[in-house]
Structure formats: structure tokens, C-alpha cells
Write a protein that holds these residues in place. Structure first.
Motif, mmCIF file in Angstrom:
data_model
loop_
_atom_site.group_PDB
_atom_site.id
_atom_site.type_symbol
_atom_site.label_atom_id
_atom_site.label_comp_id
_atom_site.label_asym_id
_atom_site.label_seq_id
_atom_site.Cartn_x
_atom_site.Cartn_y
_atom_site.Cartn_z
ATOM 1 N N CYS A 38 0.814 -1.213 0.000
ATOM 2 C CA CYS A 38 0.000 0.000 0.000
ATOM 3 C C CYS A 38 0.848 1.264 0.000
ATOM 4 O O CYS A 38 0.519 2.269 0.639
ATOM 5 C CB CYS A 38 -0.953 -0.025 1.187
ATOM 6 N N SER A 39 1.949 1.223 -0.729
ATOM 7 C CA SER A 39 2.770 2.403 -0.962
ATOM 8 C C SER A 39 1.958 3.461 -1.709
ATOM 9 O O SER A 39 1.030 3.134 -2.456
ATOM 10 C CB SER A 39 3.994 2.016 -1.796
ATOM 11 N N LEU A 40 2.338 4.720 -1.522
ATOM 12 C CA LEU A 40 1.728 5.790 -2.315
ATOM 13 C C LEU A 40 2.447 5.982 -3.644
ATOM 14 O O LEU A 40 1.989 6.771 -4.484
ATOM 15 C CB LEU A 40 1.759 7.111 -1.534
ATOM 16 N N LYS A 41 3.556 5.268 -3.839
ATOM 17 C CA LYS A 41 4.370 5.436 -5.040
ATOM 18 C C LYS A 41 4.016 4.373 -6.074
ATOM 19 O O LYS A 41 4.117 3.183 -5.806
ATOM 20 C CB LYS A 41 5.847 5.310 -4.690
ATOM 21 N N ILE B 281 1.556 -7.415 -4.906
ATOM 22 C CA ILE B 281 0.818 -6.488 -5.754
ATOM 23 C C ILE B 281 0.930 -5.085 -5.163
ATOM 24 O O ILE B 281 0.637 -4.877 -3.981
ATOM 25 C CB ILE B 281 -0.671 -6.874 -5.833
ATOM 26 N N ARG B 282 1.353 -4.129 -5.987
ATOM 27 C CA ARG B 282 1.375 -2.733 -5.530
ATOM 28 C C ARG B 282 0.019 -2.116 -5.878
ATOM 29 O O ARG B 282 -0.292 -1.848 -7.035
ATOM 30 C CB ARG B 282 2.520 -1.958 -6.163
ATOM 31 N N CYS B 283 -0.769 -1.859 -4.854
ATOM 32 C CA CYS B 283 -2.174 -1.497 -5.056
ATOM 33 C C CYS B 283 -2.369 -0.181 -5.788
ATOM 34 O O CYS B 283 -3.349 -0.018 -6.531
ATOM 35 C CB CYS B 283 -2.887 -1.449 -3.705
ATOM 36 N N ILE C 66 -8.518 1.661 -7.697
ATOM 37 C CA ILE C 66 -9.381 1.114 -6.651
ATOM 38 C C ILE C 66 -10.337 2.218 -6.212
ATOM 39 O O ILE C 66 -9.944 3.178 -5.557
ATOM 40 C CB ILE C 66 -8.554 0.613 -5.453
ATOM 41 N N LYS C 67 -11.587 2.093 -6.591
ATOM 42 C CA LYS C 67 -12.559 3.132 -6.273
ATOM 43 C C LYS C 67 -12.920 3.108 -4.792
ATOM 44 O O LYS C 67 -12.893 2.057 -4.148
ATOM 45 C CB LYS C 67 -13.822 2.943 -7.116
ATOM 46 N N PRO C 68 -13.273 4.270 -4.228
ATOM 47 C CA PRO C 68 -13.744 4.280 -2.844
ATOM 48 C C PRO C 68 -15.083 3.575 -2.730
ATOM 49 O O PRO C 68 -15.881 3.559 -3.673
ATOM 50 C CB PRO C 68 -13.863 5.772 -2.520
ATOM 51 N N GLY C 69 -15.330 2.980 -1.576
ATOM 52 C CA GLY C 69 -16.597 2.295 -1.358
ATOM 53 C C GLY C 69 -16.425 1.051 -0.520
ATOM 54 O O GLY C 69 -15.314 0.691 -0.127
ATOM 55 N N VAL D 84 -4.032 4.411 0.869
ATOM 56 C CA VAL D 84 -4.236 3.220 0.031
ATOM 57 C C VAL D 84 -4.590 2.022 0.912
ATOM 58 O O VAL D 84 -5.515 1.258 0.605
ATOM 59 C CB VAL D 84 -2.985 2.922 -0.815
ATOM 60 N N ALA D 85 -3.875 1.859 2.025
ATOM 61 C CA ALA D 85 -4.167 0.756 2.946
ATOM 62 C C ALA D 85 -5.570 0.888 3.527
ATOM 63 O O ALA D 85 -6.306 -0.105 3.644
ATOM 64 C CB ALA D 85 -3.137 0.720 4.068
#
Length: 211
Positions: free
Chosen positions: A19-22, A51-53, A58-61, A99-100
Motif C-alpha cells: 500500500c505504498s503511495l508510489k 501487488i502494488r495497489c 481502486i474506487k472508494p466504497g 491506500v491501505a
């Protein structure tokens, strides 16, 4: 490495959600510590995938599928097929990455995804957490993640976290280290070993029916 096999044939499968921001291919300390965990799990016989998310939309919800353009369903299939989830996140402003948090919110949908015995989909699966940051907060991030993962249905194994925090208000990242500290290496090995062991135990007999 792609996931192959399953704890059902004696070989645990693992997916690490980084869940990196990069976005890739930028170097990521979260990805590196996740890889260190997976190295240990491969040594214990597991089949692993990382997997780098942030590379996915990935939509919010809190639904399994949030409609057109949502790529979470691709990741969801990986997670549902894995016996062990490794959640790897940096610390930002004292908290897990956004992301996490989004990943955990999307996993909330699995509470209503139940089997014939009424058990949510993640009951019987194992989770652990890896945290990095050059600020304090690893214990809080781990606690928050464990609570969420437990609510979703994951089982948390003994000593199921590893982390590295750099010196406060400095710029050194985990990936900048010449050598990973022995205490971190030991914690990573223990967390990986215990998660793989617990996945095998749960394969031998999962939780009783909810209904």
C-alpha cells in the motif's frame, strides 16, 4: 511470482498487498519489506505474489465491485484465492497510508460474502502486517490494521507483524539501509513462519459453522 497451489493441497498461498503511495516502478520501502516477508514464506514452502495497489484504480466504497473503471475486483480474486494476506503499508502523518485504508474498506464487503455455514469469506484465512516509516506510528498502524482485519474475519497469528521506524524527523527510508537490523530480520522471520504455520492449522480444521 504468481500464486499457485493452495493450503488445500498442503501448500499455502500468499498475496501481499503493498500500500505504498508510489506507483511502479518507483522504489518502495513498503514493497521491500513485503518482499522480505515473502522470502521467508517461500522458504517455508508457500507460493507468493506481491501487488502494488496504487498501480490499480481502486474506487472508494465498501462493495465488492464499484462499477465501471473499478479494478478492485481483479485484486479481490487474488485475495479470495490466498490463504494468507500480507498488508504492507508506510506510515504517513502517524497513520497507515490512504491506500491501505481504502483496501481495508473494500475488504469490508466480504463480511456479507458467506459460505453455506454462514461464515464470512475471510474466516479461516490468516493475515499479518508489515509497516515502514521514518516517523513514529508503527505500533498504532499495526493495531488499527489488526482490528480491521480481525473484524473482516482474518485470523491473526502470533507476533504477526514486522516493522521498521527510522530516526524521527530524518529522511532515511528502509530501502536506504545498508543492512536490515537484526531485530527486524528476526521479527520478519517469526511473523512469516507463524503465519504459514497457522494457515496449515486452519486447513486441518476451520472454525465452526455460524448457522
Amino acid at each position: 511470482m504468481s500464486i499457485e497451489g493452495s493450503a488445500r493441497d498442503g501448500t499455502p498461498t500468499v498475496v501481499a498487498l503493498v500500500c505504498s503511495l508510489k506507483p511502479s516502478p518507483a522504489p518502495s520501502s513498503s514493497e521491500l519489506i513485503a518482499e522480505h516477508v515473502l522470502e521467508q514464506m517461500r522458504g517455508a514452502g508457500a507460493h507468493c505474489e506481491s501487488i502494488r495497489c496504487v498501480d490499480y484504480a481502486i474506487k472508494p466504497g465498501v462493495e465488492a465491485d464499484m462499477g465501471p473503471g473499478d479494478q478492485w475486483p481483479q485484486l479481490r480474486e487474488k485475495v479470495l484465492g490466498a490463504d494468507i494476506l500480507v498488508l504492507a503499508t508506510p506510515v504517513w502523518l502517524g497513520h497507515m497510508s490512504s491506500v491501505a485504508q481504502r483496501v481495508l474498506e473494500r475488504l469490508d464487503a466480504e463480511l456479507s460474502n458467506t459460505d453455506d455455514a454462514g461464515r464470512p469469506a475471510m474466516v479461516g484465512k490468516v493475515a499479518m502486517v508489515a509497516v515502514v516509516g521514518n516517523e513514529d506510528g508503527a505500533h498504532k498502524v499495526t493495531a488499527d490494521a489488526f482490528q480491521a482485519l480481525n473484524d473482516i474475519g482474518y485470523t491473526i497469528s502470533a507476533q504477526a507483524s514486522t516493522y521498521w521506524n527510522g530516526e524521527a524527523m530524518q529522511t532515511t527510508d528502509y530501502r536506504d539501509l545498508d543492512k536490515v537490523p537484526d531485530a527486524v530480520t528476526s521479527a520478519t522471520a517469526a511473523a512469516a513462519r507463524n503465519a504459514v504455520h497457522l494457515a496449515g492449522v486452519l486447513h486441518g480444521g476451520t472454525y465452526p459453522p455460524y448457522e
